[in-house]
Design a protein around this motif. Structure first.
Motif, mmCIF file in Angstrom:
data_model
loop_
_atom_site.group_PDB
_atom_site.id
_atom_site.type_symbol
_atom_site.label_atom_id
_atom_site.label_comp_id
_atom_site.label_asym_id
_atom_site.label_seq_id
_atom_site.Cartn_x
_atom_site.Cartn_y
_atom_site.Cartn_z
ATOM 1 N N PRO A 122 67.865 87.753 22.934
ATOM 2 C CA PRO A 122 66.492 88.182 22.729
ATOM 3 C C PRO A 122 65.742 87.143 22.337
ATOM 4 C CG PRO A 122 67.918 89.821 21.988
ATOM 5 C CD PRO A 122 68.730 88.706 22.260
ATOM 6 N N ALA A 123 64.371 87.159 22.841
ATOM 7 C CA ALA A 123 63.457 85.925 22.432
ATOM 8 C C ALA A 123 62.593 86.648 21.180
ATOM 9 C CB ALA A 123 62.530 85.666 23.430
ATOM 10 N N VAL A 124 63.413 86.361 19.893
ATOM 11 C CA VAL A 124 62.981 86.759 18.584
ATOM 12 C C VAL A 124 62.318 85.538 17.962
ATOM 13 C CG1 VAL A 124 64.134 88.779 18.361
ATOM 14 C CG2 VAL A 124 65.061 86.668 17.522
ATOM 15 N N ALA A 125 61.293 85.763 17.160
ATOM 16 C CA ALA A 125 60.716 84.560 16.433
ATOM 17 C C ALA A 125 61.691 84.216 15.166
ATOM 18 C CB ALA A 125 59.519 84.917 16.167
ATOM 19 N N ASP A 126 61.871 83.134 14.864
ATOM 20 C CA ASP A 126 62.461 82.506 13.688
ATOM 21 C C ASP A 126 61.506 82.651 12.491
ATOM 22 O OD1 ASP A 126 64.400 81.701 11.905
ATOM 23 O OD2 ASP A 126 64.405 79.759 12.716
ATOM 24 N N VAL A 127 61.405 83.744 12.035
ATOM 25 C CA VAL A 127 60.489 83.790 10.806
ATOM 26 C C VAL A 127 61.191 83.804 9.460
ATOM 27 C CG1 VAL A 127 58.888 85.604 9.746
ATOM 28 C CG2 VAL A 127 59.102 85.773 12.191
ATOM 29 N N PRO A 128 60.719 83.001 8.539
ATOM 30 C CA PRO A 128 61.439 82.721 7.211
ATOM 31 C C PRO A 128 61.429 83.793 6.625
ATOM 32 C CG PRO A 128 59.523 81.049 7.860
ATOM 33 C CD PRO A 128 59.544 82.057 8.836
ATOM 34 N N VAL A 129 62.600 84.033 6.046
ATOM 35 C CA VAL A 129 62.698 84.877 4.969
ATOM 36 C C VAL A 129 62.090 84.696 3.794
ATOM 37 C CG1 VAL A 129 64.468 86.564 3.808
ATOM 38 C CG2 VAL A 129 64.898 85.761 6.215
ATOM 39 N N SER A 130 61.150 85.736 3.248
ATOM 40 C CA SER A 130 60.668 85.282 2.110
ATOM 41 C C SER A 130 61.049 85.862 0.908
ATOM 42 C CB SER A 130 59.126 85.850 2.197
ATOM 43 O OG SER A 130 59.049 87.394 2.404
ATOM 44 N N SER A 141 58.825 95.424 6.776
ATOM 45 C CA SER A 141 58.079 95.805 8.186
ATOM 46 C C SER A 141 57.441 94.756 8.993
ATOM 47 C CB SER A 141 57.231 96.880 7.512
ATOM 48 O OG SER A 141 56.482 97.396 9.022
ATOM 49 N N ARG A 142 56.527 93.859 8.016
ATOM 50 C CA ARG A 142 55.887 92.774 8.796
ATOM 51 C C ARG A 142 57.050 91.758 9.248
ATOM 52 N NH1 ARG A 142 52.694 93.404 4.091
ATOM 53 N NH2 ARG A 142 53.785 91.586 3.418
ATOM 54 N N TRP A 143 57.866 91.472 8.618
ATOM 55 C CA TRP A 143 58.906 90.510 9.156
ATOM 56 C C TRP A 143 59.765 90.988 10.384
ATOM 57 C CZ3 TRP A 143 64.373 90.267 9.740
ATOM 58 C CH2 TRP A 143 64.646 89.476 9.811
ATOM 59 N N VAL A 144 59.924 92.287 10.447
ATOM 60 C CA VAL A 144 60.538 92.735 11.777
ATOM 61 C C VAL A 144 59.518 92.646 12.949
ATOM 62 C CG1 VAL A 144 61.497 94.773 12.759
ATOM 63 C CG2 VAL A 144 62.136 94.177 10.626
ATOM 64 N N GLN A 145 58.318 92.955 12.577
ATOM 65 C CA GLN A 145 57.097 92.930 13.582
ATOM 66 C C GLN A 145 56.955 91.496 14.224
ATOM 67 O OE1 GLN A 145 53.254 93.870 12.560
ATOM 68 N NE2 GLN A 145 52.578 94.454 14.807
ATOM 69 N N GLN A 146 56.889 90.542 13.134
ATOM 70 C CA GLN A 146 56.451 89.281 13.702
ATOM 71 C C GLN A 146 57.921 88.624 14.117
ATOM 72 O OE1 GLN A 146 55.765 87.376 9.614
ATOM 73 N NE2 GLN A 146 53.926 88.349 9.579
ATOM 74 N N SER A 147 59.201 89.123 13.899
ATOM 75 C CA SER A 147 60.247 88.595 14.664
ATOM 76 C C SER A 147 60.286 88.986 16.127
ATOM 77 C CB SER A 147 61.306 89.101 14.095
ATOM 78 O OG SER A 147 61.454 88.548 12.492
ATOM 79 N N LEU A 148 59.740 90.371 16.329
ATOM 80 C CA LEU A 148 59.935 90.980 17.582
ATOM 81 C C LEU A 148 58.714 90.579 18.516
ATOM 82 C CD1 LEU A 148 60.948 94.554 16.826
ATOM 83 C CD2 LEU A 148 62.297 92.652 17.708
ATOM 84 N N GLU A 149 57.674 89.932 17.952
ATOM 85 C CA GLU A 149 56.414 89.510 18.783
ATOM 86 C C GLU A 149 56.583 88.774 19.912
ATOM 87 O OE1 GLU A 149 52.038 87.959 18.171
ATOM 88 O OE2 GLU A 149 53.474 87.811 16.540
ATOM 89 N N PRO A 150 57.329 87.676 20.068
ATOM 90 C CA PRO A 150 57.633 86.914 21.360
ATOM 91 C C PRO A 150 58.225 87.800 22.244
ATOM 92 C CG PRO A 150 58.331 85.705 19.377
ATOM 93 C CD PRO A 150 58.128 86.941 18.727
ATOM 94 N N LEU A 151 59.116 88.617 21.850
ATOM 95 C CA LEU A 151 59.754 89.366 23.122
ATOM 96 C C LEU A 151 58.877 90.259 23.609
ATOM 97 C CD1 LEU A 151 63.235 91.086 22.232
ATOM 98 C CD2 LEU A 151 61.348 92.480 23.404
ATOM 99 N N PHE A 152 57.891 90.979 22.902
ATOM 100 C CA PHE A 152 57.050 91.868 23.731
ATOM 101 C C PHE A 152 55.674 90.768 24.176
ATOM 102 C CE2 PHE A 152 58.912 94.940 20.893
ATOM 103 C CZ PHE A 152 58.856 95.892 21.547
ATOM 104 N N ALA A 153 55.451 89.673 23.770
ATOM 105 C CA ALA A 153 54.311 88.942 24.333
ATOM 106 C C ALA A 153 54.860 88.561 25.540
ATOM 107 C CB ALA A 153 54.056 87.911 23.262
ATOM 108 N N GLN A 154 56.013 88.014 25.624
ATOM 109 C CA GLN A 154 56.318 87.282 27.096
ATOM 110 C C GLN A 154 56.349 88.464 28.306
ATOM 111 O OE1 GLN A 154 60.244 85.616 26.477
ATOM 112 N NE2 GLN A 154 61.140 87.356 26.658
#
Length: 363
Positions: A122-130, A141-154
């Motif tokens: 899956p094309a997920v974003a490599d969002v840093p773990v804060s 919640s924000r981290w999961v959404q940001q991680s999934l965003e590229p998958l939906f955007a493409q």
């Protein structure tokens, strides 16, 4: 040497191995009624091939549609693969077909994705773990959404703010991915709001419903994917945005696990299926024509669960496509409600919807 491609409409595989298993299963099944889609596919492929060649030039065996088969197998000429393969792939994808090439192990999905033999991650974003991911539910919640965003955007989805994470316009309406963090659980669901013909616009409520709730559990089971949630979908959902699945997400580790599960589920199974909904007839088929175990919507086949049926999207879409059995289905639904004390309380909105569809009942 011969070359063979296998094409089918659903389900959409998530890997080459998944495609091989589906091919074996589908070959053992037959449709109970003829499907014109196979003939339309082969006609479109023939029309797209260069006109200066003869059919014998392009095919080892000239394809004939089998309207009762769930898989159409084509044998392009090896000498003309460079010409024929791109035509088959482009045409099939445009018409919502899966193309499986067992020679290369590649799978072409209706969304345009090409999956190799080892599968496609899956094309997920490599969002840093804060650091606050373990202590802040909203951060998870924000981290999961940001991680999934590229998958939906493409795939042409828009990221939104608030409780609707992603949105996409479909030929049949609007698809929405809803999420809301409630303490340590992520309430998550997918809805399809219908685009109705003009004469049925007044049947829609203020929120754009009735809407279909997509069963993520169905897709997880069909594609043998893990999907963890705390309890079955609640029986009462008044509008899009009501709880569908409660996903446990009380720590950074559990957020990463939910992210991975959702990514695998959306990247292929769910999003590719949504992209295959080209007409209201497609929706009517999934809502009203497939066996219970193949229905990908929450609650439609649980006939005793009145609360799940309160908005009746299955009846509305049947009316929209002028289904011959619409009146029969409506009468059966009305009788089901009328025969039960609880169901009688839900008759007024049912009468209103059916009246908008041209079917009136005496009070």
């Amino acid at each position: 040497m011969s070359y063979v491609l296998h094409l089918w409409r659903h389900p959409v595989p998530v890997s080459s191995e998944d495609a091989q298993a589906m091919l074996r299963d589908l070959r053992q099944q037959l449709s109970f009624s003829p499907d014109a889609a196979a003939g339309q596919l082969l006609e479109a492929i023939a029309s797209a091939l260069p006109p200066d060649g003869e059919p014998d030039d392009y095919w080892t065996e000239i394809p004939e549609p089998d309207p009762f088969a769930l898989v159409q197998s084509l044998s392009p000429s090896v000498a003309e693969l460079e010409v024929v393969l791109p035509v088959i792939e482009k045409t099939a994808i445009a018409l919502g077909w899966v193309v499986f090439d067992p020679q290369s192990g590649q799978v072409h999905t209706p969304s345009g994705q090409v999956i190799g033999p080892a599968g496609a991650g899956p094309a997920v974003a490599d969002v840093p773990v804060s650091p606050d991911l373990d202590v802040s539910p909203s951060a998870r919640s924000r981290w999961v959404q940001q991680s999934l965003e590229p998958l939906f955007a493409q795939r042409g989805w828009r990221k939104l703010r608030g409780e609707t994470w992603f949105q996409k316009k479909l030929p049949v309406g609007e698809a929405l991915v809803y999420s809301k963090m409630v303490r340590d659980t992520l309430h998550h669901g997918v809805w399809i709001r219908l685009a109705m013909p003009s004469h049925l616009q007044h049947a829609l409520n203020m929120d754009g419903g009735p809407d279909f709730t997509v069963s993520l559990q169905h897709f997880a089971q069909t594609h043998r994917l893990p999907f963890t949630y705390l309890e079955p979908p609640p029986l009462f959902k008044q509008r899009a945005g009501g709880v569908t699945y409660e996903l446990p997400m009380g720590s950074a580790d559990s957020a990463a696990t939910r992210r991975d599960e959702l990514a695998a589920l959306y990247d292929g199974p769910v999003l590719d299926w949504l992209d295959q909904l080209h007409t209201l007839q497609d929706l009517d088929r999934w809502a009203n024509r497939v066996p219970d175990e193949e229905c990908p919507f929450v609650g439609l086949r649980q006939r005793s669960a009145y609360r799940l049926l309160n908005h009746h999207p299955d009846l509305l879409v049947a009316a929209a496509v002028n289904a011959p059995d619409f009146e029969q289905r409506a009468l059966e639904r009305y009788a089901l409600y009328e025969a039960d004390a609880f169901g009688q309380g839900l008759l007024p909105p049912l009468r209103k919807l059916l009246a908008a569809c041209g079917l009136h009942f005496a009070r």
